[in-house]
Design an enzyme around this catalytic site. Structure first.
Site, PDB file in Angstrom:
ATOM      1  N   HIS A 114     -47.627   2.434  21.381  1.00 41.79           N
ATOM      2  CA  HIS A 114     -46.203   2.364  21.050  1.00 41.79           C
ATOM      3  C   HIS A 114     -46.017   2.962  19.661  1.00 41.79           C
ATOM      4  O   HIS A 114     -46.750   2.627  18.729  1.00 41.79           O
ATOM      5  CB  HIS A 114     -45.705   0.919  21.069  1.00 41.79           C
ATOM      6  CG  HIS A 114     -44.222   0.820  21.148  1.00 41.79           C
ATOM      7  ND1 HIS A 114     -43.413   1.113  20.070  1.00 41.79           N
ATOM      8  CD2 HIS A 114     -43.387   0.493  22.172  1.00 41.79           C
ATOM      9  CE1 HIS A 114     -42.150   0.967  20.433  1.00 41.79           C
ATOM     10  NE2 HIS A 114     -42.109   0.590  21.699  1.00 41.79           N
TER      11      HIS A 114
ATOM     12  N   ARG B 155     -43.000   8.679  24.617  1.00 40.56           N
ATOM     13  CA  ARG B 155     -43.765   7.874  23.672  1.00 40.56           C
ATOM     14  C   ARG B 155     -45.024   8.561  23.146  1.00 40.56           C
ATOM     15  O   ARG B 155     -45.358   8.442  21.977  1.00 40.56           O
ATOM     16  CB  ARG B 155     -44.175   6.549  24.335  1.00 40.56           C
ATOM     17  CG  ARG B 155     -43.055   5.542  24.350  1.00 40.56           C
ATOM     18  CD  ARG B 155     -43.508   4.254  24.969  1.00 40.56           C
ATOM     19  NE  ARG B 155     -42.418   3.283  24.922  1.00 40.56           N
ATOM     20  CZ  ARG B 155     -42.457   2.098  25.499  1.00 40.56           C
ATOM     21  NH1 ARG B 155     -43.529   1.735  26.170  1.00 40.56           N
ATOM     22  NH2 ARG B 155     -41.435   1.269  25.405  1.00 40.56           N
TER      23      ARG B 155
ATOM     24  N   HIS C  62     -50.387  -0.307  23.250  1.00 38.70           N
ATOM     25  CA  HIS C  62     -49.280  -1.044  23.846  1.00 38.70           C
ATOM     26  C   HIS C  62     -49.422  -1.274  25.347  1.00 38.70           C
ATOM     27  O   HIS C  62     -49.112  -2.352  25.842  1.00 38.70           O
ATOM     28  CB  HIS C  62     -47.978  -0.283  23.573  1.00 38.70           C
ATOM     29  CG  HIS C  62     -46.745  -0.964  24.061  1.00 38.70           C
ATOM     30  ND1 HIS C  62     -46.403  -2.247  23.691  1.00 38.70           N
ATOM     31  CD2 HIS C  62     -45.748  -0.531  24.900  1.00 38.70           C
ATOM     32  CE1 HIS C  62     -45.265  -2.591  24.267  1.00 38.70           C
ATOM     33  NE2 HIS C  62     -44.845  -1.576  25.009  1.00 38.70           N
TER      34      HIS C  62
END
Length: 532
Positions: A244, A290, A351
């Protein structure tokens, strides 16, 4: 190097045994929702390593993706998911996800989940990275907790569901590639218990604890992937680990997620010198996929010789931020950061794991009677890079599909599970090993060499280190939960490294400095791992 089939010695003739119709391992959104979707005439047991309230799902902030707006459609949601997945999404799985999203959200509302609303009949919709439309429904910035709290409160009322807390799943029990149950360790009684069932659903989440900095809770040690692999289940896409981009970077906290929804509301990224940098890296700026945002931050940190960057949402007033992001506002303030006035120090952290136990759209694995859903499963939805807010949705959609299939599954079996007689004996010995130090060393190794940016030399160093630990613990007598977790962490680290070394290209979340181009001719395919 050969891993033992089972982590402990046992004899099914001399072990406490419980019989159920369905065993669910894991108490996050995927596991609990699956239990609720199973007809109430079946006896279900949910096994959870800690208490039922502790899971990765609870920590999810942003929301759930679903096409509800007039200008949106499942087709557009499909297109965005495929784009983010960088060529490796399974289109059949993605179609199921986007087409069945709305009905499962409706079910959540019926269970009492309170999503933010524009009006009594209309849910609020926000946007996150790589989505072309506003389609993220949310409950403030604690969506996961709201959903899990409501589902858990409902499942506690179900007489057919037994919740077994502080029960750690060690291994699947199988005969002739048919799942017979789960061997567990009951922490309260310090004893082994065999849970027998014709259907076992694995919903244990990911393996973020392979890395030093992760948004995942302490329980995310990959136990489900480990037990599945040892039993002969196929794993897929293990090289794809999502970082993340924006996790709080503070001396006292490097795991608190700053939701992507903050960037969805217009927040911009600045380097240590206060300069905005994302326009240099991608046309979608802060709302690029991302993997791209994380790598951009990584490069910017390296260029400015800094440990973090800043997220700036100071153009929004305090009242708005307190209402839209109450948890983020409150948490940052506890560290002396007023996000209405101050930049938020952030850095990428592990993440989500795109890879896991290979399944089809009904959650089936290659082991009869063994199913998987949620982050632990890999059905091809996320491809090489998960689209934001598709994870909670995945747990719902495929938990529902497993739940509704249970009746068909159980009809194929006798009413009572057939008796089994398995004696597992090994030459494991007690060793004076500091498993906490092993975990820390592996986390540092994986973070340094198998993180956002990779290259062969570093991956080979990591492989050598992990292989040394494989040799050290392969004949270790495992006597508690920390030992079981260590075995899984070492195993899964090796599998991630092997897949990362094998994929000689850059794709999605897997970026190789020594193979920076995407090679569709040779690598537009999945890497599948299986023990035997």
């Amino acid at each position: 190097m050969e891993e033992s089939r089972y982590l402990v010695d046992f004899d099914t003739d001399n072990i406490r045994t419980e019989l159920h119709d369905v065993i669910i391992i894991g108490s996050g959104i995927a596991g609990v929702y699956t239990a609720l979707e199973i007809p109430e005439k079946y006896d279900v047991a949910i096994l959870t390593k800690e208490t039922i309230e502790i899971s990765n799902s609870v920590l999810a902030q942003g929301g759930i993706a679903v096409s509800l707006d007039k200008g949106d459609s499942p087709e557009l949601h499909f297109k965005d998911t495929i784009y983010a997945g960088a060529g490796l999404c399974d289109e059949k799985s993605v179609w199921v996800l986007v087409n069945e999203a709305a009905s499962n959200i409706e079910a959540l509302c019926e269970f009492g989940v309170n999503f933010d609303r524009k009006s009594q009949n209309e849910l609020s919709l926000s946007r996150e990275a790589a989505h072309s439309k506003n389609r993220i429904i949310h409950a403030g910035d604690t969506t996961g907790k709201e959903v899990c709290d409501k589902l858990i409160s409902v499942v506690r009322t179900r007489e057919n569901v037994k919740i077994k807390e502080r029960v750690a799943a060690i291994d699947l029990i199988t005969e002739n590639n048919v799942c017979k149950g789960v061997l567990t360790y009951d922490e309260d009684s310090s004893s082994y218990v065999l849970y027998r069932a014709n259907v076992v659903v694995c919903a244990t989440g990911g393996f973020g604890q392979l890395y030093s900095n992760t948004t995942n809770p302490e329980v995310a040690t990959g136990d489900g992937v480990g037990l599945a692999y040892r039993a002969g289940a196929e794993l897929m896409d293990m090289e794809f680990i999502q970082f993340h981009p924006t996790v709080l970077f503070h001396p006292d906290n490097k795991s608190f997620l700053i939701s992507e929804a903050v960037r969805g509301e217009g927040a911009i990224l600045r380097n240590i010198n206060g300069e905005r940098f994302m326009p240099k890296y991608h046309e979608l700026n802060e709302l690029a996929p991302r993997d791209i945002v994380s790598r951009s931050i990584f490069h910017e940190m390296k260029k400015t010789n800094s440990t973090h960057v800043y997220l700036d949402i100071t153009f929004k007033d305090k009242e708005y931020l307190e209402q839209r992001f109450p948890n983020i506002y409150r948490t940052c303030l506890s560290y002396g950061i007023d996000i209405s006035k101050d930049y938020i120090p952030v850095a990428p952290a592990e993440h989500y794991c795109m890879g896991g136990i290979r399944t089809d759209v009904f959650g089936r694995t290659n082991i009869k009677g063994f199913y998987a859903c949620g982050e632990v499963a890999c059905n091809g939805i996320h491809g090489a890079n998960r689209l934001a807010s598709n994870s909670l949705l995945e747990g719902l959609v495929f938990g529902h599909k497993i739940g509704t299939e249970v009746e068909n599954i159980i009809e194929d079996y006798p009413k009572e599970p057939q008796k089994i007689s398995i004696k597992a004996h090994s030459n494991r010995v007690l060793k004076d090993i500091d498993v906490n130090q092993i975990k820390k060393d592996i986390q540092e190794t994986m973070t340094q060499y198998v993180g956002i940016v990779r290259e062969r030399e570093g991956l080979e160093k990591a492989k050598k280190k992990i292989e040394e630990y494989c040799d050290l613990i392969k004949d270790m007598k495992n006597i508690n939960v920390r030992d079981f977790e260590t075995q899984n962490i070492v195993l899964i680290s090796r599998l991630v490294i092997e897949a990362a070394l094998e994929r000689n290209e850059s794709r999605g979340a897997h970026f190789r400095l020594d193979h920076q181009k995407t090679d569709d001719e040779n690598w537009k395919r999945n890497i599948i791992k299986r023990k035997f």
